[in-house]
Design an enzyme around this catalytic site. Structure first.
Site, PDB file in Angstrom:
ATOM      1  N   ASP A 167       9.293   9.965   1.028  1.00  0.00           N
ATOM      2  CA  ASP A 167       9.205   9.710   2.468  1.00  0.00           C
ATOM      3  C   ASP A 167      10.440  10.061   3.304  1.00  0.00           C
ATOM      4  OD1 ASP A 167       7.072   8.555   1.187  1.00  0.00           O
ATOM      5  OD2 ASP A 167       7.103   6.708   2.336  1.00  0.00           O
ATOM      6  N   GLU A 396      10.122  -0.854  -7.853  1.00  0.00           N
ATOM      7  CA  GLU A 396       9.607   0.361  -7.201  1.00  0.00           C
ATOM      8  C   GLU A 396      10.581   1.517  -7.457  1.00  0.00           C
ATOM      9  OE1 GLU A 396       9.179  -0.066  -2.971  1.00  0.00           O
ATOM     10  OE2 GLU A 396       8.042   1.806  -2.757  1.00  0.00           O
TER      11      GLU A 396
HETATM   12  C1  GLC Z   1       5.988   5.142  -0.684  1.00  0.00           C
HETATM   13  C2  GLC Z   1       6.429   6.283  -1.584  1.00  0.00           C
HETATM   14  C3  GLC Z   1       5.226   7.093  -2.005  1.00  0.00           C
HETATM   15  C4  GLC Z   1       4.211   6.177  -2.671  1.00  0.00           C
HETATM   16  C5  GLC Z   1       3.882   4.963  -1.809  1.00  0.00           C
HETATM   17  C6  GLC Z   1       3.074   3.915  -2.551  1.00  0.00           C
HETATM   18  O1  GLC Z   1       5.433   5.596   0.490  1.00  0.00           O
HETATM   19  O2  GLC Z   1       7.377   7.075  -0.946  1.00  0.00           O
HETATM   20  O3  GLC Z   1       5.597   8.131  -2.867  1.00  0.00           O
HETATM   21  O4  GLC Z   1       3.050   6.869  -2.962  1.00  0.00           O
HETATM   22  O5  GLC Z   1       5.064   4.347  -1.371  1.00  0.00           O
HETATM   23  O6  GLC Z   1       3.716   3.510  -3.720  1.00  0.00           O
END
Ligand code: GLC
Length: 425
Positions: A167, A396
């Protein structure tokens, strides 16, 4: 690691998967991400298959049940109402029968489905389920080249940073200067209620994320228009490499299942794109770089997006250079592979995709390097990933300098990747 320690970690990973299982899809983690995410689901399916193969197939089928008529597979499916996440369906307004977002994510499904198929204990079930997914994944691949590669260069562009899955990478900073913020409707972020704001994207980035969403919504989510109308068009090497790997895997799978048309089309896509990737190579960085399609220039930003192409069948010399780059990174960060080169002054060990380690990315890089014959570097990545789990749990993402767990806790795809890492040991 002893066999009993590994067994214990796998049992804990399975607990995380079960906790986030909503029956026919998983959510990435409670609180922060209460819906189904595209590439999370595909990679998670590999972990689910460890204890329930039928359930693993369902995970990917549920995602593809929400494929758009034009072939796009959305990045989020909002199966049930939940106000814990922003922007929700009321912002996207894509008009789909079940609400979805209007952009996509890395096309890892073709890879995941092939891996599920190759490993399946229940061969009959695997053949049946793979046969049904085959044309859908093929349609998604076609969609990419038709809509995101208008000049037929063999490389597809993302039109929103969220599509990359990385992101707030430093890769987007320059191009983001072109994205205005005027007219962004007032909003309240929910992510910073669940996670430390210092570990998340900034407010200025969020304004631009939302400007793009509103802009695309204003164009009726018509994919024939969005690419050209976007002030953000980036060719991300990692994103393209995943698509290339998926196309090659889909071609193999289609051959095994007797669909020569799909096999041929995907083989051709993979070959053309691998050749086109050369344009993104940086000798100075020993890795690939993003290309800003609107300026025609490479983006001077050594992120993990340019290391990730090891996942595809890139030329041997490129894979060897990437293996050396990973070794260099190991000398700069205690935990590999950092999402950005620590030598870059913009590196931030804690801020999401600007420095921390993500196990999904590690998994894909290690898988590719192993296939390319760089087993020692691949093992090093696996060891680093397992150290993080033992020290810091199923987070995460992790601070690449200290190993501190960051972002959401008890994370689904992290747990799935751990099962995968241990499986290979
Ligand atoms: C964030 C991450 C993305 C992922 C999402 C859900 O947006 O950057 O890669 O898919 O979270 O985990």
């Amino acid at each position: 690691m002893t066999a009993s320690a590994a067994k214990d970690i796998i049992a804990r990973a399975v607990e995380v998967l079960k906790e986030n299982d909503h029956g026919d899809y998983t959510i990435p983690t409670k609180g922060l991400y209460p819906f189904q995410w595209n590439w999370d689901s595909c990679l998670t399916a590999l972990g689910l298959a460890h204890y329930d193969e039928a359930r693993a197939w369902t995970e990917i089928e549920t995602l593809f049940a929400h494929q758009w008529p034009d072939g796009m597979v959305p990045h989020i499916v909002f199966h049930v109402w939940n106000d814990g996440y922003f922007p929700g369906p009321e912002v996207w307004r894509t008009g789909r029968p079940t609400a979805t977002s209007g952009i996509t994510q890395p096309a890892v499904a073709g890879f995941a489905v092939r891996r599920l198929f190759d490993r399946a204990r229940d061969r009959k079930l695997a053949a049946e389920r793979a046969c049904k997914l085959l044309p859908k994944i093929d349609a998604w691949h076609r969609w990419f080249y038709e809509n995101r590669d208008p000049n037929g260069e063999g490389l597809v562009a993302i039109i929103h940073p969220w599509e990359s899955g990385r992101d707030n990478s430093i890769d987007w900073d320059q191009a983001f200067d072109r994205v205005p913020t005027e007219g962004v409707e007032p909003y309240i972020r929910r992510d910073i209620l669940h996670a430390d704001p210092a570990h998340r994207p900034t407010q200025a980035q969020y304004d631009r994320y939302l400007w793009l969403v509103q802009h695309f919504r204003g164009l009726g989510w018509d994919n024939a228009l969005l690419h050209d109308a976007s002030p953000f068009q980036i060719v991300d090497p990692g994103f393209n490499a995943i698509l290339i790997r998926a196309a090659a895997d889909l071609a193999d799978l289609a051959e095994a299942l007797g669909d020569t048309g799909i096999a041929k089309a995907n083989r051709a896509r993979a070959e053309k794109s691998i050749a086109a990737m050369e344009r993104l190579w940086s000798e100075a960085h020993g890795q690939y770089l993003c290309l800003d399609r609107l300026t025609g220039k490479l983006v001077d930003s050594a992120s993990v997006g340019g290391v990730l192409p090891a996942f595809a069948a890139i030329p041997q010399a490129r894979a060897a250079a990437i293996a050396a780059t990973v070794e260099r990174l190991a000398g700069k960060a205690r935990h590999i592979v950092p999402s950005h080169d620590p030598d870059d002054p913009r590196f931030d060990a804690k801020r999401y995709w600007r420095g921390p380690v993500w196990l999904v990315v590690n998994y894909m890089i290690a898988d590719g390097l192993l296939t390319a014959g760089h087993a020692e570097v691949a093992r090093r990545i696996t060891r680093s990933s397992l150290d993080l789990i033992t020290e810091s749990g199923f987070a995460e993402y992790y601070d690449s300098l200290t190993g501190e767990p960051l972002g959401g806790g008890r994370f689904t795809w992290t747990a799935a990747m751990v099962i995968e890492f241990l499986r290979g040991m």
